[in-house]
Write a protein that holds these residues in place. Sequence first.
Motif, PDB file in Angstrom:
ATOM      1  N   THR A 170      21.513  29.636 -19.982  1.00 20.61           N
ATOM      2  CA  THR A 170      20.399  28.705 -19.800  1.00 20.61           C
ATOM      3  C   THR A 170      20.927  27.340 -19.398  1.00 20.61           C
ATOM      4  O   THR A 170      21.796  26.772 -20.085  1.00 20.61           O
ATOM      5  CB  THR A 170      19.572  28.580 -21.086  1.00 20.61           C
ATOM      6  N   ASP A 209      14.238  24.129 -18.553  1.00 17.30           N
ATOM      7  CA  ASP A 209      15.252  25.181 -18.637  1.00 17.30           C
ATOM      8  C   ASP A 209      15.163  26.121 -17.435  1.00 17.30           C
ATOM      9  O   ASP A 209      14.067  26.495 -16.992  1.00 17.30           O
ATOM     10  CB  ASP A 209      15.074  26.000 -19.914  1.00 17.30           C
ATOM     11  N   GLN A 211      17.087  29.879 -16.206  1.00 21.20           N
ATOM     12  CA  GLN A 211      17.896  30.948 -16.782  1.00 21.20           C
ATOM     13  C   GLN A 211      18.493  31.837 -15.702  1.00 21.20           C
ATOM     14  O   GLN A 211      17.889  32.092 -14.659  1.00 21.20           O
ATOM     15  CB  GLN A 211      17.054  31.799 -17.739  1.00 21.20           C
TER      16      GLN A 211
END
Length: 705
Positions: A170, A209, A211
């Motif tokens: 992440t 975030d 990922q």
Amino acid sequence: MLPTSALAAGGTWGPDATPYRNGVVCTSGSVDTALVSWNAAGGGPGFGASPIQSGFGSTGEPSTSGIAVPVQASSTGLDSATVAQLAYLISTHGDDTSAGVVGDVADGVLQLTGTATSSVDQCLAAGIDGTSTVEAAKLVAEARRLAGPYSVELTGPSTPTPAGRQIALTASVTSAAGDPVPDLTVTFSPSGAGTQLSSSSATTDAQGDAQVFARSAGGAAAADAGVTATVSASTGLTETTTGGTVAVIQPAAPQRYSDHLALDVDTRPDPVLQLTDSHTVLLNDGTLGQSLTVTGMNGHQGSATVSLYGPLKLARSGCGSHTAADWAAARAAHTTVQAPQVSVTGDGSYPVPVSPQLSPGCYESTATLQTTDASPNVSAKTTGDVVTVAPVTVAAAPDHGGLAPVGSLQTVLHATSSFTTSWQGVQGEVLGPRAATDGTCPTTGWGSASSAASITSTAPATGPSDTAATDGSTTSAVTVSSGAVTAAGCYAFRLTATLSVTGVGTTTVSLGPGSRDTAVHVIAPTVSVTALSTSGVDSGGHLAATVDVASSDGQPGSLRLELLRLPYTYRGCFGADWAQAPVVRTRSTPVLPTKGDNTYRVSTAAVPGSACWTVVPVFTASANPAVRAQATAGDDPMLAFTSTVRPRSNLLESATAEVGSGTAREVSVGLVTLAAVVALMLVVFVAARIGRRNHAIDPRDRLLG
């Protein structure tokens, strides 16, 4: 007086007609204000660093030409945070397609530079062309909250991860104010040989975030395994100060912010084995195909041994009656059928050498692996898989020994066993056609053959009558039929059948192509008469014909002649409709054996009476009577006649003596026709003479008479 909109979207400004990209020109009282974006020297969009207005006899002009130079916070009176906020505001919203949003951005720029005026505030308060004081304030607040410089942090699992296992990473992006930054593109790049990523980029969510999934190879490559996350965003400005009275600012080139994470790879091997058998139930004398799947090697290598123990006795209820102690005893006694070695170079699936032919019984298969390059080395083992070899023999028997005419093909599958068996289903196809060699179909090379027909039906069939004789075995059989094939040649069945063995289980049986048991030779022979022995035959005599047999592909058979009869008329035997002629059945028709394509001389049975006659040859294959060829009598066949009085002309006899000669046939036809004409002329002549004689008698004689 309320502000009004003079122009919206793209247009020009001032007496110099300077073009602008988008936005709103607002008139408030006697002052016009350009709340627009400009085509700046650096490529744009650019915005005025102070109000661009006209009124009181003067017009402000934007500086859109010249060289765009970096804005130095110390020389402009703007601190670095404000510069970054202006860069964010313009780069994020300055090229919006809405004129109202661009007008709000222009006002936001003036608010951040501290140069906004009351006339500008009045324009937004009036909502000219979608501008809004509230929305402009929101844009400024967003810029102050989300502007850079940015911080990127890349995180992953907190504990070492085995090599080859996929992990989630992440990247968290925060602004200079410490807020998460959404909708920002993060690029990911791997380092170290063998490091793989699920994607090269991702977009931050509302929490800032993004990922990505990573997988690292083991071994030496694990030492350099890592991933770098990078964002590119503008946090600086350039300005153009020439060509006008008001400086135009725009975002500077993006800057890169990144973080690198070294992957913590656990390189210790932790192997897991899975042994897959091609069948859990095999047939008599079958061979076992296996594959070994290995995971958790973490880049290490090793050697595996696959052992097959047995056989133990096969009961009517199958192999389930054997206990763990039975198998332990078999292993302790080392009753091993085979123990092949498999070289393991890492995670993957490995073929196991095929077992030898196995006799009926119960077997246990296990795999053991030992690493060879770890420190320390480790081992792993599978649990035992039970394999049953049932006393069942399967064979295919194509219809009539594999010789067939064009059309649907058939074969019969037989399963012979002391156990009760039943066929559960058959699927497959027929491949071909391929050429025969010396009358024999090939057994190799079928891999590239095309499909000619699919399997269309199956039906129970009766097995060989002798299978239940002395050994107590029984046979279950099924007839398999294909769709029609349309050409002669060699064909082969490729079948996959499911066979149930009572008490043991179900197995899959594959048959062909590549054996005589699955091949079918399809032929389409032809026959034709090339010569007839005579054009005249006595009742009770015989006709002989020369017959060509073709396209039999070397297959033996038999040849006979059928007699066709039509009545003899005043026209003789010529011009008759032989399509309506019946076949004359005789007690004994001579049959001539044939051996492939050739020319044969065949005789008929005795001609039974006076009539017009012709012959039709019939060929029948020895191996399959359904393979049959028969000629047809045409409009003008070779023919003969019988009569109570036959012509005695030596010329006629000599002309028809040549068998099979087209010239002789033409001469005989001409002579027969000539004889008929002569006979007719003789009748007319005799009738005329009798008439003249009657006219020549004296009337007195008639009276006397």
